[in-house]
Design an enzyme around this catalytic site. Structure first.
Site, PDB file in Angstrom:
ATOM      1  N   GLY A  74      44.516  30.959  37.399  1.00 24.71           N
ATOM      2  CA  GLY A  74      45.420  29.831  36.985  1.00 24.71           C
ATOM      3  C   GLY A  74      45.302  28.711  37.844  1.00 24.71           C
ATOM      4  O   GLY A  74      45.732  27.492  37.439  1.00 24.71           O
ATOM      5  N   THR A  81      43.612  30.575  31.463  1.00 19.44           N
ATOM      6  CA  THR A  81      44.471  29.123  31.611  1.00 19.44           C
ATOM      7  C   THR A  81      43.704  27.911  31.353  1.00 19.44           C
ATOM      8  O   THR A  81      44.053  26.867  30.939  1.00 19.44           O
ATOM      9  CB  THR A  81      44.992  29.142  33.074  1.00 19.44           C
ATOM     10  OG1 THR A  81      45.774  30.294  33.358  1.00 19.44           O
ATOM     11  CG2 THR A  81      46.196  28.090  33.336  1.00 19.44           C
ATOM     12  N   LYS A  93      41.410  46.297  32.198  1.00 19.69           N
ATOM     13  CA  LYS A  93      41.443  45.300  33.144  1.00 19.69           C
ATOM     14  C   LYS A  93      42.364  45.989  34.201  1.00 19.69           C
ATOM     15  O   LYS A  93      43.448  45.608  34.163  1.00 19.69           O
ATOM     16  CB  LYS A  93      41.581  43.942  32.536  1.00 19.69           C
ATOM     17  CG  LYS A  93      41.399  43.046  33.750  1.00 19.69           C
ATOM     18  CD  LYS A  93      41.733  41.759  33.444  1.00 19.69           C
ATOM     19  CE  LYS A  93      41.836  40.839  34.426  1.00 19.69           C
ATOM     20  NZ  LYS A  93      42.255  39.356  34.111  1.00 19.69           N
TER      21      LYS A  93
END
Lengths: 66, 261
Positions: free
Chosen positions: B164, B213, B103
């Site tokens: 997040g 998150t 990633k």
């Protein structure tokens, strides 16, 4: 001789190899990867890579992340 | 009804049933990480690459708890602000024996964690040439996504909202444009807050959603992992079922004949 490992200065005996350093840190057999002077060093080459004064190693592993 | 309630998708030559990719950060401990992944049903799990603490190297390792034989491990380049650092990180991850899948994220701004698009493209070129299967985290920008697909990335991963932030898909129209043009999987990465956000992404036709998150930061992460699994499954099923058209006026569901006289 002085070797930089993960940003810290460490003393090792002359003639120590990368494999010796990894073993002395208790990391032999663990899933870690090593960068030697900014180039990835395959695990198979650790034993044949002698360290010299001021060499830099990065030893990394996987941690939690997104 | 279609027989296969769960259809599979292909990513970098492997097929997956779960359309939920999860991170492993921010959990209380490795046991909670393991249980949350299990509850999420995810088959692809992201990890970060960091320096070993050489003053205390014997600490337990994440991969002792998240079995690489069971899950596809997806190392990220989180925290990298240059193409060079991201490339070094990917090379190290591959050397650690996980495989070619990475990633890619090259961060451009520490407050928003928005990607540096130019540096991401630069890094992707090098990594694809070195044989990596690159999944880039990128802004919800159709042009950037097209460039990354053309370079040879195996998917594009536009953000829904800042990492997040839990804000959900802030620009569904851009995601639609990206979906329309892409012939690689489109994985919404970052910004999902709750199960309905995940469902929306899948209902739109996104291949999958990646989050960390939203699960780890919930009051009850294991329950939220379960909720996300259901959200993703519901969204995908709804997308495949094909929703009814929107109408401005009511259409009665009960017969309009044979009413009481």
């Amino acid at each position: 001789m002085r070797v930089h490992i993960n940003g810290e200065d460490k003393q090792f005996d002359e003639g120590s190899s990368v494999a010796d350093v990894v073993a002395s840190l208790g990391l032999a057999g663990r899933r870690v990867a090593v960068e030697y002077n900014r180039e990835v060093l395959r695990a198979g080459d650790w034993a044949a890579t002698p360290l010299r004064e001021n060499d830099a190693l990065e030893i990394v592993h996987f941690v939690g992340g997104g | 009804m279609q027989n296969d309630i769960f259809d599979v998708f292909e990513l970098a030559g492997r097929s997956y049933r779960s359309r939920l990719l999860v991170g492993t950060g921010k959990y209380a401990d490795f046991e909670q990480t393991r249980l949350a992944i299990e509850a999420s049903g995810a088959e692809i799990v992201t990890v970060a690459v960091r320096r070993v603490n050489i003053t205390d190297p014997g600490k337990p390792n994440l991969l002792d708890h998240v079995d690489p034989k069971r899950y596809t491990i997806l190392p990220n380049t989180a925290g990298c602000y240059t193409a060079d650092d991201a490339i070094r990180t990917c090379r190290l991850a591959r050397e650690a024996g996980i495989g070619n899948l990475v990633k890619l994220e090259v961060i451009g701004d520490e407050k928003t964690l928005f990607p540096d698009v130019a540096a991401t493209i630069e890094a992707a070129k090098v990594l694809v040439a070195e044989g990596f299967d690159v999944l880039p985290y990128i802004t919800d920008d159709p042009v950037a996504c097209k460039r990354l697909e053309d370079i040879g990335c195996k998917a594009v991963m536009p953000l829904a909202a800042p990492i997040g932030s839990g804000l959900g898909i802030r620009n569904p129209y851009n995601i639609r444009l990206i979906l329309e043009q892409s012939s690689v999987p489109v994985i919404v990465d970052a910004g999902v807050g709750t199960a309905s956000d995940a469902a929306v992404a899948l209902e739109m036709g996104c291949t999958a959603v990646l989050m960390n998150t939203a699960i780890a930061g919930a009051k009850d992460p294991l329950l939220m992992a379960h909720a996300m699994k259901l959200g993703v499954e519901a969204g995908r099923a709804a997308y495949r079922a094909g929703r009814m058209p929107r109408r401005l006026y009511a259409t009665a569901s009960s017969p309009l004949t044979d009413l009481l006289g």
